[in-house]
Write a protein that holds these residues in place. Structure first.
Motif, short mmCIF file in Angstrom:
data_model
loop_
_atom_site.label_atom_id
_atom_site.label_comp_id
_atom_site.label_asym_id
_atom_site.label_seq_id
_atom_site.Cartn_x
_atom_site.Cartn_y
_atom_site.Cartn_z
N TYR A 43 22.61 -62.50 -17.88
CA TYR A 43 21.18 -62.68 -18.14
C TYR A 43 21.03 -63.76 -19.20
N LYS A 44 19.92 -64.52 -19.11
CA LYS A 44 19.69 -65.60 -20.06
C LYS A 44 19.70 -65.11 -21.50
N GLU A 45 19.32 -63.85 -21.71
CA GLU A 45 19.30 -63.30 -23.06
C GLU A 45 20.69 -63.25 -23.69
N MET A 46 21.72 -63.39 -22.86
CA MET A 46 23.10 -63.38 -23.38
C MET A 46 23.51 -64.73 -23.96
N ASP A 47 22.74 -65.79 -23.70
CA ASP A 47 23.19 -67.14 -24.04
C ASP A 47 23.56 -67.35 -25.51
N PRO A 48 22.86 -66.72 -26.47
CA PRO A 48 23.26 -66.93 -27.87
C PRO A 48 24.58 -66.23 -28.23
N PHE A 49 25.03 -65.32 -27.37
CA PHE A 49 26.27 -64.59 -27.60
C PHE A 49 27.41 -65.27 -26.83
N ARG A 50 28.64 -64.84 -27.08
CA ARG A 50 29.76 -65.30 -26.27
C ARG A 50 29.87 -64.45 -25.00
N ILE A 51 30.15 -65.11 -23.90
CA ILE A 51 30.31 -64.44 -22.61
C ILE A 51 31.72 -64.69 -22.13
N ILE A 52 32.39 -63.63 -21.71
CA ILE A 52 33.72 -63.77 -21.13
C ILE A 52 33.75 -63.07 -19.77
N ASN A 53 34.64 -63.54 -18.92
CA ASN A 53 34.88 -62.88 -17.64
C ASN A 53 36.16 -62.05 -17.75
N ILE A 54 36.05 -60.78 -17.38
CA ILE A 54 37.21 -59.88 -17.36
C ILE A 54 37.74 -59.86 -15.93
N ALA A 55 39.03 -60.06 -15.75
CA ALA A 55 39.54 -60.17 -14.39
C ALA A 55 41.00 -59.75 -14.28
N LEU A 56 41.33 -59.21 -13.13
CA LEU A 56 42.72 -59.03 -12.72
C LEU A 56 43.23 -60.28 -12.01
N ASP A 57 42.31 -60.99 -11.39
CA ASP A 57 42.64 -62.08 -10.48
C ASP A 57 41.99 -63.37 -10.95
N PHE A 58 42.78 -64.39 -11.24
CA PHE A 58 42.25 -65.66 -11.72
C PHE A 58 41.33 -66.32 -10.69
N GLU A 59 41.57 -66.09 -9.41
CA GLU A 59 40.69 -66.67 -8.39
C GLU A 59 39.26 -66.16 -8.55
N VAL A 60 39.12 -64.90 -8.93
CA VAL A 60 37.79 -64.33 -9.20
C VAL A 60 37.17 -65.02 -10.42
N SER A 61 37.97 -65.26 -11.43
CA SER A 61 37.46 -65.91 -12.65
C SER A 61 36.87 -67.28 -12.35
N LYS A 62 37.53 -68.05 -11.52
CA LYS A 62 37.00 -69.38 -11.18
C LYS A 62 35.62 -69.26 -10.54
N LYS A 63 35.47 -68.26 -9.68
CA LYS A 63 34.18 -68.04 -9.01
C LYS A 63 33.11 -67.62 -10.01
N VAL A 64 33.45 -66.69 -10.91
CA VAL A 64 32.47 -66.19 -11.89
C VAL A 64 32.04 -67.30 -12.83
N VAL A 65 32.98 -68.10 -13.31
CA VAL A 65 32.66 -69.22 -14.21
C VAL A 65 31.66 -70.15 -13.54
N ALA A 66 31.90 -70.47 -12.26
CA ALA A 66 31.00 -71.38 -11.53
C ALA A 66 29.64 -70.75 -11.30
N GLU A 67 29.60 -69.45 -10.98
CA GLU A 67 28.33 -68.79 -10.71
C GLU A 67 27.47 -68.68 -11.97
N VAL A 68 28.08 -68.34 -13.09
CA VAL A 68 27.33 -68.27 -14.34
C VAL A 68 26.81 -69.65 -14.73
N LYS A 69 27.63 -70.66 -14.53
CA LYS A 69 27.20 -72.03 -14.82
C LYS A 69 26.01 -72.43 -13.96
#
Length: 311
Positions: free
Chosen positions: A162-188
């Motif tokens: 959510y946009k309200e998270m922008d002032p905070f740090r956001i991290i993706n928690i993952a077992l699979d790096f392929e999922v992380s690439k997708k999440v990073v792109a989607e949040v961006k």
């Protein structure tokens, strides 16, 4: 100068507190983690039926509390607050508001910026969670701005952004790096920024996977957290492997059940039993990802991992 001494020792995050020694996700466990070198406490969020954010890893309370309830199907005031951990000294399940108060008071007492890493569980309704969380921040105070440097939002997928998270740090928690690439792109694509990936530590011991992640993180200005690191030897591996040619590091920190062991002065004398265990865990991890990528139904395996407290 040794290779390791050129890089500052990593930030430690207590995994549900000092989980190796104290009842997980309790104020006592958080106190012990920060007293033993953790600047960050990792914790887990669910929502009870009376609209309280509660702190528990498993949605099922059986493993930790010995009584069977589903956290998201019970009232905190009527049921969950009365549970006590199986492990001594038999402590209650805290609310998010209570750990915010603890975090503020611990920071004031120690003069340190004690931080909370929030593992947002997938049974939480994203919009409701954000509303409740912001309300708790306002109630605990002194201001929402105070918490910008103290909260790390950890999400498994981009639906929790959510946009309200922008002032905070956001991290993706993952077992699979392929999922992380997708999440990073989607949040961006939604206008947000993921600052780090928090990934299962077995990737450290798979050369091709680690090199791909290293390259991606370097190119995208991402840091890396590893979970769960409970040996000094593996802490040293993470520091060494995350070093950049410039001398800087991609390592954000290490999430650990045992901050004393992870920050020991010397690595352990590990023998054949460790090597055999590592061989088994590494191949289990690769096999698990192989099945995930081929869309096998792994519900039973994932539920087992959750029951064992691994997810």
């Amino acid at each position: 100068m040794s290779e390791l001494s050129e890089i500052p020792q990593p930030v430690l995050a207590g995994h549900r507190g000092f989980k190796a020694k104290y009842p997980e996700n309790t104020i006592l466990s958080y106190d012990a983690a920060t007293d033993n070198g953790c600047d960050v406490v990792e914790t887990d969020l669910h929502i009870s039926t009376d609209k309280k954010i509660v702190i528990a890893h498993d949605v099922d309370t059986t493993r930790v509390f010995g009584e069977t309830h589903l956290v998201n199907e019970e009232s905190y005031d009527d049921v969950l607050s009365k549970l006590r951990t199986l492990r001594e000294p038999h402590l209650p399940m805290p609310t998010f508001r209570e750990i915010l108060i603890w975090c503020r008071e611990k920071s004031e007492k120690t003069g340190r910026n004690i931080q909370l890493m929030l593992d947002i569980k997938k049974d939480c309704e994203p919009k409701l969670l954000m509303e409740l969380l912001l309300n708790d921040l306002k109630e605990v105070g002194p201001s929402i701005e105070y918490w910008h440097s103290k909260l790390i939002f950890g999400m498994w997928d981009s639906s929790y952004y959510y946009k309200e998270m922008d002032p905070f740090r956001i991290i993706n928690i993952a077992l699979d790096f392929e999922v992380s690439k997708k999440v990073v792109a989607e949040v961006k694509s939604k206008g947000g920024v993921v600052s780090a990936i928090s990934i299962f530590s077995m990737i450290l011991f798979n050369d091709s996977m680690f090199k791909e992640m290293y390259k991606f993180c370097d190119e995208n200005n991402l840091k890396i957290w590893f979970w769960t690191i409970n040996l000094k030897k593996e802490a040293n591996d993470a520091v060494r492997l995350c070093k950049l040619p410039s001398g800087k590091s991609l390592l954000a920190g290490l999430i650990t059940d045992d901050p004393v062991a992870a920050s020991a002065k010397q690595p352990e004398a590990l023998g054949i039993s460790y090597n055999l265990s590592l061989f088994f865990r590494r191949h289990l991890y690769v096999g698990f990802l192989f099945l995930v990528h081929r869309k096998f139904n792994l519900t039973a395996v994932i539920n087992l991992f959750k029951y064992l407290g691994l997810l």
